[in-house]
Design an enzyme around this catalytic site. Structure first.
Site, mmCIF file in Angstrom:
data_model
loop_
_atom_site.group_PDB
_atom_site.id
_atom_site.type_symbol
_atom_site.label_atom_id
_atom_site.label_comp_id
_atom_site.label_asym_id
_atom_site.label_seq_id
_atom_site.Cartn_x
_atom_site.Cartn_y
_atom_site.Cartn_z
ATOM 1 N N ASP A 1 0.839 -1.204 0.000
ATOM 2 C CA ASP A 1 0.000 0.000 0.000
ATOM 3 C C ASP A 1 0.870 1.248 0.000
ATOM 4 O OD1 ASP A 1 -2.573 -1.101 -0.058
ATOM 5 O OD2 ASP A 1 -2.579 -1.423 2.113
ATOM 6 N N HIS B 1 -0.253 -1.103 -4.783
ATOM 7 C CA HIS B 1 -1.535 -0.391 -4.751
ATOM 8 C C HIS B 1 -1.242 1.088 -4.503
ATOM 9 C CE1 HIS B 1 -5.551 0.141 -2.277
ATOM 10 N NE2 HIS B 1 -5.448 1.013 -3.264
ATOM 11 N N PHE C 1 -5.938 3.874 6.035
ATOM 12 C CA PHE C 1 -5.493 3.414 7.350
ATOM 13 C C PHE C 1 -5.620 1.906 7.419
ATOM 14 C CE2 PHE C 1 -7.263 7.635 7.871
ATOM 15 C CZ PHE C 1 -6.273 8.289 8.587
ATOM 16 N N GLY C 2 -4.687 1.259 8.139
ATOM 17 C CA GLY C 2 -4.825 -0.169 8.399
ATOM 18 C C GLY C 2 -5.784 -0.395 9.557
ATOM 19 N N ASP D 1 -10.120 -5.504 -0.576
ATOM 20 C CA ASP D 1 -8.994 -4.922 0.155
ATOM 21 C C ASP D 1 -9.539 -4.074 1.299
ATOM 22 O OD1 ASP D 1 -6.619 -3.849 1.001
ATOM 23 O OD2 ASP D 1 -6.120 -2.852 -0.891
ATOM 24 N N GLY D 2 -9.286 -4.520 2.524
ATOM 25 C CA GLY D 2 -9.672 -3.724 3.687
ATOM 26 C C GLY D 2 -10.523 -4.513 4.675
ATOM 27 N N GLY D 3 -10.017 -4.685 5.880
ATOM 28 C CA GLY D 3 -10.801 -5.343 6.939
ATOM 29 C C GLY D 3 -11.054 -6.812 6.690
ATOM 30 N N GLY E 1 -4.121 -7.667 5.756
ATOM 31 C CA GLY E 1 -3.018 -7.002 6.438
ATOM 32 C C GLY E 1 -3.073 -7.309 7.919
ATOM 33 N N SER E 2 -3.919 -6.572 8.638
ATOM 34 C CA SER E 2 -3.963 -6.671 10.106
ATOM 35 C C SER E 2 -4.325 -8.064 10.601
ATOM 36 C CB SER E 2 -4.989 -5.675 10.656
ATOM 37 O OG SER E 2 -4.705 -4.397 10.174
HETATM 38 ZN ZN ZN Z 1 -4.251 -2.063 -0.654
#
Ligand code: ZN
Length: 204
Positions: free
Chosen positions: A19, A50, A127-128, A159-161, A181-182
């Protein structure tokens, strides 16, 4: 970072998603070409870059040179998607487009032939560690239907959460790329455990 990438690679990651944030298109600043180059030295895996930046076309060549395998940019950051995708193709990278939660998926339909993949943001970018937005899934479903109708080979990513709870509905809606990610990089368990939980959730 090399160690963290190596852990994901050993755990069977298909590629490394990077990212890039510029503090302008999104409020945060993450990192740029030098970090992509460092990631490139750390792994043989494809690097999926990205770009969450304004004027992404100015920087395609330098990210490709740094070692990107695939480059995605935001529909919201370009004037003409077809021009942008041609520019990505010229670098030799696979090309993707990303849409924010507020952007209608129909905006992509006329350019599907020019793309390799679409990333549907399932959080607002920047934000992550944010909470997955289930209201984005109808876009994944609509895009999957559209792709099937026109016989396109475009992949759909989310992508995300994304975690073991949110990946299954995303896959059921038609996603075939999962960015995590997280849920993978956690303090309380190794990377391999997070990836295993994700895979098990998706296969069930
Ligand atoms: Zn991304």
């Amino acid at each position: 970072m090399g160690q963290q990438i190596a852990e994901a690679e050993a755990a069977g990651a298909d590629w490394i998603h990077v990212d890039v944030m510029d503090g302008n298109f999104v409020p945060n600043i993450s990192f740029g070409q030098e970090m992509v180059a460092a990631a490139r030295r750390s792994t043989q895996l494809p690097l999926d870059v990205h770009l969450m930046i304004v004027e992404p076309l100015k920087h395609l060549e330098s990210f490709a040179r740094a070692g990107a395998t695939r480059i995605s940019l935001h529909l919201e950051a370009v004037d003409s998607l077809s021009v942008a995708m041609q520019a990505v193709r010229k670098t030799g990278c696979a090309c993707g487009v990303v849409i924010n939660p507020g952007t209608p998926v129909e905006a992509l339909y006329s350019d599907l032939d020019n793309l390799d993949y679409v990333l549907v943001m399932t959080v607002n970018p920047g934000f992550g560690g944010q909470e997955f937005m289930p209201e984005t899934l109808p876009k994944v479903r609509a895009l999957r239907t559209r792709i099937a109708e026109c016989g396109s080979q475009v992949s759909i990513g989310v992508d995300g959460g994304i975690n073991a709870d949110t990946a299954p509905p995303a896959v059921a809606a038609g996603a075939d790329l999962i960015v995590a990610g997280s849920s993978v990089y956690r303090d309380d368990q190794p990377v391999a455990a997070g990836m295993e939980q994700l895979r098990r959730a998706i296969i069930q």
